[in-house]
Design a protein around this motif. Structure first.
Motif, PDB file in Angstrom:
ATOM      1  N   SER A 179       0.884  -0.815  -0.204  1.00 31.31           N
ATOM      2  CA  SER A 179      -0.222  -0.051   0.137  1.00 31.31           C
ATOM      3  C   SER A 179       1.399   1.639   0.268  1.00 31.31           C
ATOM      4  N   LEU A 180       0.289   1.712  -0.685  1.00 32.38           N
ATOM      5  CA  LEU A 180       1.136   3.540  -0.614  1.00 32.38           C
ATOM      6  C   LEU A 180       0.408   4.145   0.315  1.00 32.38           C
ATOM      7  N   ILE A 181       1.529   4.738   1.161  1.00 30.00           N
ATOM      8  CA  ILE A 181       1.516   5.455   2.752  1.00 30.00           C
ATOM      9  C   ILE A 181       1.202   6.930   1.866  1.00 30.00           C
ATOM     10  N   ASN A 182       2.841   7.440   1.603  1.00 31.36           N
ATOM     11  CA  ASN A 182       2.873   8.827   1.483  1.00 31.36           C
ATOM     12  C   ASN A 182       3.143   8.989  -0.033  1.00 31.36           C
ATOM     13  N   LYS A 183       2.546  10.052  -0.157  1.00 35.78           N
ATOM     14  CA  LYS A 183       1.998  10.228  -1.795  1.00 35.78           C
ATOM     15  C   LYS A 183       3.475  11.664  -2.272  1.00 35.78           C
ATOM     16  N   ASP A 184       4.175  12.327  -1.126  1.00 32.21           N
ATOM     17  CA  ASP A 184       4.747  12.660  -2.025  1.00 32.21           C
ATOM     18  C   ASP A 184       5.899  12.942  -2.566  1.00 32.21           C
ATOM     19  N   PHE A 185       6.397  11.612  -3.323  1.00 33.92           N
ATOM     20  CA  PHE A 185       7.430  11.900  -3.914  1.00 33.92           C
ATOM     21  C   PHE A 185       6.952  11.437  -5.430  1.00 33.92           C
ATOM     22  N   LEU A 186       5.658  12.447  -5.941  1.00 35.55           N
ATOM     23  CA  LEU A 186       4.810  12.627  -6.468  1.00 35.55           C
ATOM     24  C   LEU A 186       5.111  13.727  -7.304  1.00 35.55           C
ATOM     25  N   LEU A 187       5.379  14.867  -5.743  1.00 32.64           N
ATOM     26  CA  LEU A 187       5.969  16.364  -6.573  1.00 32.64           C
ATOM     27  C   LEU A 187       7.050  16.260  -7.245  1.00 32.64           C
ATOM     28  N   TRP A 188       7.680  15.717  -7.984  1.00 30.95           N
ATOM     29  CA  TRP A 188       8.654  15.522  -8.767  1.00 30.95           C
ATOM     30  C   TRP A 188       8.001  16.260  -9.961  1.00 30.95           C
ATOM     31  N   LYS A 189       6.420  15.669 -10.094  1.00 37.89           N
ATOM     32  CA  LYS A 189       6.069  16.512 -11.444  1.00 37.89           C
ATOM     33  C   LYS A 189       5.895  18.470 -10.858  1.00 37.89           C
ATOM     34  N   GLU A 190       6.109  18.550 -10.041  1.00 36.29           N
ATOM     35  CA  GLU A 190       5.942  19.872  -9.630  1.00 36.29           C
ATOM     36  C   GLU A 190       7.060  20.575  -9.217  1.00 36.29           C
ATOM     37  N   GLY A 191       7.835  19.674 -10.168  1.00 37.57           N
ATOM     38  CA  GLY A 191      10.009  20.353  -9.647  1.00 37.57           C
ATOM     39  C   GLY A 191      10.123  20.260  -8.571  1.00 37.57           C
ATOM     40  N   ILE A 192       9.843  19.233  -6.998  1.00 35.93           N
ATOM     41  CA  ILE A 192       9.773  19.146  -6.147  1.00 35.93           C
ATOM     42  C   ILE A 192      10.477  18.012  -5.829  1.00 35.93           C
ATOM     43  N   TYR A 193      11.448  17.644  -4.780  1.00 38.34           N
ATOM     44  CA  TYR A 193      11.439  16.012  -4.459  1.00 38.34           C
ATOM     45  C   TYR A 193      11.572  16.332  -3.589  1.00 38.34           C
ATOM     46  N   ALA A 194      10.600  14.861  -2.585  1.00 40.56           N
ATOM     47  CA  ALA A 194      10.170  15.161  -1.513  1.00 40.56           C
ATOM     48  C   ALA A 194      10.835  14.176  -0.466  1.00 40.56           C
ATOM     49  N   PHE A 195      11.210  13.530   0.147  1.00 34.24           N
ATOM     50  CA  PHE A 195      11.805  12.255   1.072  1.00 34.24           C
ATOM     51  C   PHE A 195      11.637  12.621   2.377  1.00 34.24           C
ATOM     52  N   ASP A 196      10.723  11.057   2.519  1.00 27.99           N
ATOM     53  CA  ASP A 196      10.049  11.072   3.654  1.00 27.99           C
ATOM     54  C   ASP A 196      10.884  10.250   4.623  1.00 27.99           C
ATOM     55  N   ASP A 197      12.189   9.959   5.792  1.00 26.39           N
ATOM     56  CA  ASP A 197      11.924   8.924   6.239  1.00 26.39           C
ATOM     57  C   ASP A 197      13.203   8.922   5.516  1.00 26.39           C
ATOM     58  N   VAL A 198      13.753   8.680   4.933  1.00 20.76           N
ATOM     59  CA  VAL A 198      14.544   7.419   3.743  1.00 20.76           C
ATOM     60  C   VAL A 198      15.678   8.029   4.613  1.00 20.76           C
ATOM     61  N   PRO A 199      16.583   6.460   4.124  1.00 16.32           N
ATOM     62  CA  PRO A 199      17.542   5.817   4.020  1.00 16.32           C
ATOM     63  C   PRO A 199      18.833   6.950   3.089  1.00 16.32           C
ATOM     64  N   PHE A 200      20.009   7.688   3.712  1.00 17.65           N
ATOM     65  CA  PHE A 200      20.982   8.839   2.893  1.00 17.65           C
ATOM     66  C   PHE A 200      21.281   7.522   1.478  1.00 17.65           C
ATOM     67  N   SER A 201      21.963   6.794   1.870  1.00 18.36           N
ATOM     68  CA  SER A 201      22.093   5.382   0.336  1.00 18.36           C
ATOM     69  C   SER A 201      20.859   6.042  -0.243  1.00 18.36           C
ATOM     70  N   ASP A 202      19.562   5.944  -0.465  1.00 17.52           N
ATOM     71  CA  ASP A 202      18.306   5.642  -0.881  1.00 17.52           C
ATOM     72  C   ASP A 202      18.414   7.436  -1.606  1.00 17.52           C
ATOM     73  N   ILE A 203      18.886   8.368  -1.034  1.00 19.57           N
ATOM     74  CA  ILE A 203      19.231  10.038  -1.473  1.00 19.57           C
ATOM     75  C   ILE A 203      19.880  10.091  -2.375  1.00 19.57           C
ATOM     76  N   VAL A 204      21.127   9.297  -2.025  1.00 21.01           N
ATOM     77  CA  VAL A 204      22.161   9.347  -3.018  1.00 21.01           C
ATOM     78  C   VAL A 204      21.793   8.704  -4.343  1.00 21.01           C
ATOM     79  N   SER A 205      21.141   7.865  -3.687  1.00 25.57           N
ATOM     80  CA  SER A 205      21.267   6.933  -5.545  1.00 25.57           C
ATOM     81  C   SER A 205      19.953   7.907  -5.776  1.00 25.57           C
ATOM     82  N   LYS A 206      19.572   8.320  -5.726  1.00 21.08           N
ATOM     83  CA  LYS A 206      17.766   8.449  -5.775  1.00 21.08           C
ATOM     84  C   LYS A 206      18.119  10.716  -6.795  1.00 21.08           C
TER      85      LYS A 206
END
Length: 311
Positions: A226-253
């Motif tokens: 299930s999708l808990i948070n949809k903030d990741f879709l803000l990239w459509k508006e030119g915003i990168y959103a991370f919600d309690d994401v490990p540092f290594s995952d952010i680096v990869s993105k």
């Protein structure tokens, strides 16, 4: 009058009351002249004049009838020509030359494209969409990267997104596909409607997602959650959103979005998780500086090698 002219005149009188009346009047006139004493050629001339007028009227009516017939045939011929042209144009229009187009987005940017069936597609940084110039019996596109699809509803023509080793099918719905590189990073998130997710090799049973669910390829398996948070879709508006994401995952993105190599030499950062929103247009340097406020670290960017080193 010739025999042919007489026959035509009689045929016309059978079908024309006015001509018949004029003929009888002429007959009466001719009969009356025989009762009048002969005054020379005047009487004969009068009779001939009336006869000539009558013959002229018959000829005129014959000509008009012929013209009407010709005009009818011409109209029929014109309609036939137009119909032939229409069929020809229809035949030509049914022969469609399919060409493929590509829409690619550079690093650090995003854009929108509308396909020929009315489907709208948002493309994230370093993403490429390949699609035909016109959809025929099927609607299929190829994606590398990340895209959000708002599919035009056509129940008789499913819309299929082909990515590396995976396939997403829908008839009319909204969903996001993340598919940079191989399918190890594949994720399909459903916002509205239904979609079916399957692997092309057929090793997994297809998954049908419902609203606010996602399918992902993890450790060689296709999973659903299930999708808990949809903030990741803000990239459509030119915003990168991370919600309690490990540092290594952010680096990869960030490596994917900004087309840069990041080397992390600070082992302590691996245990941290981050929450934040960053504007895409501000660039990767701005993102890293914002993250420095939460956890102290240093970084050096080498523009020649396009490598960022975090210490």
């Amino acid at each position: 009058m010739s025999i042919k002219e007489k026959r035509e005149m009689l045929d016309r009188m059978d079908n024309d009351d006015e001509l018949r009346r004029e003929f009888f009047a002429l007959q009466n006139l001719n009969a009356l002249t025989t009762l009048i004493p002969n005054n020379g050629e005047d009487t004969t001339k009068a009779t001939k004049v009336h006869l000539l007028k009558f013959k002229r009227k018959v000829r005129i009516k014959l000509i008009v009838k012929s013209l009407h017939a010709v005009s009818r045939y011409a109209a029929i011929a014109l309609i036939a020509v137009i119909a032939t042209m229409f069929i020809s144009l229809r035949s030509k229009s049914n022969t469609v030359t399919i060409r493929y187009e590509e829409f690619s987005i550079p690093a650090g940017q995003h854009a929108t494209v509308t396909l020929h069936d009315g489907t709208r597609v948002w493309l994230n940084a370093r993403s490429t969409l390949r699609y035909p110039n016109v959809f025929t019996d099927t609607r299929e596109v190829e994606l590398t990267g990340e895209a959000f699809f708002d599919v035009a509803e056509k129940k008789d023509k499913p819309f299929t997104v082909n990515v590396a080793g995976m396939k997403v099918s829908a008839t009319g719905t909204q969903f996001n596909v993340f598919a940079y590189g191989d399918n190890s990073n594949f994720t399909a998130s459903l916002i509205e409607g239904t979609i079916e997710v399957s692997d092309k090799a057929g090793t997994q049973k297809p998954i049908e997602l419902k609203k606010d669910e996602y399918a992902a390829w993890r450790n060689g398996k296709l999973i659903r959650d299930s999708l808990i948070n949809k903030d990741f879709l803000l990239w459509k508006e030119g915003i990168y959103a991370f919600d309690d994401v490990p540092f290594s995952d952010i680096v990869s993105k960030l490596e994917l979005y900004y087309d840069v190599k990041i080397i992390v030499r600070n082992d302590n950062l691996g245990k941290y998780r981050f929450t934040g929103k960053f504007r895409q247009r501000d660039g990767i340097t701005s993102v890293l500086r914002a993250m420095q406020i939460v956890n102290r670290f240093n970084f050096i960017k080498d523009d020649e090698t396009n490598i960022i080193t975090i210490q």
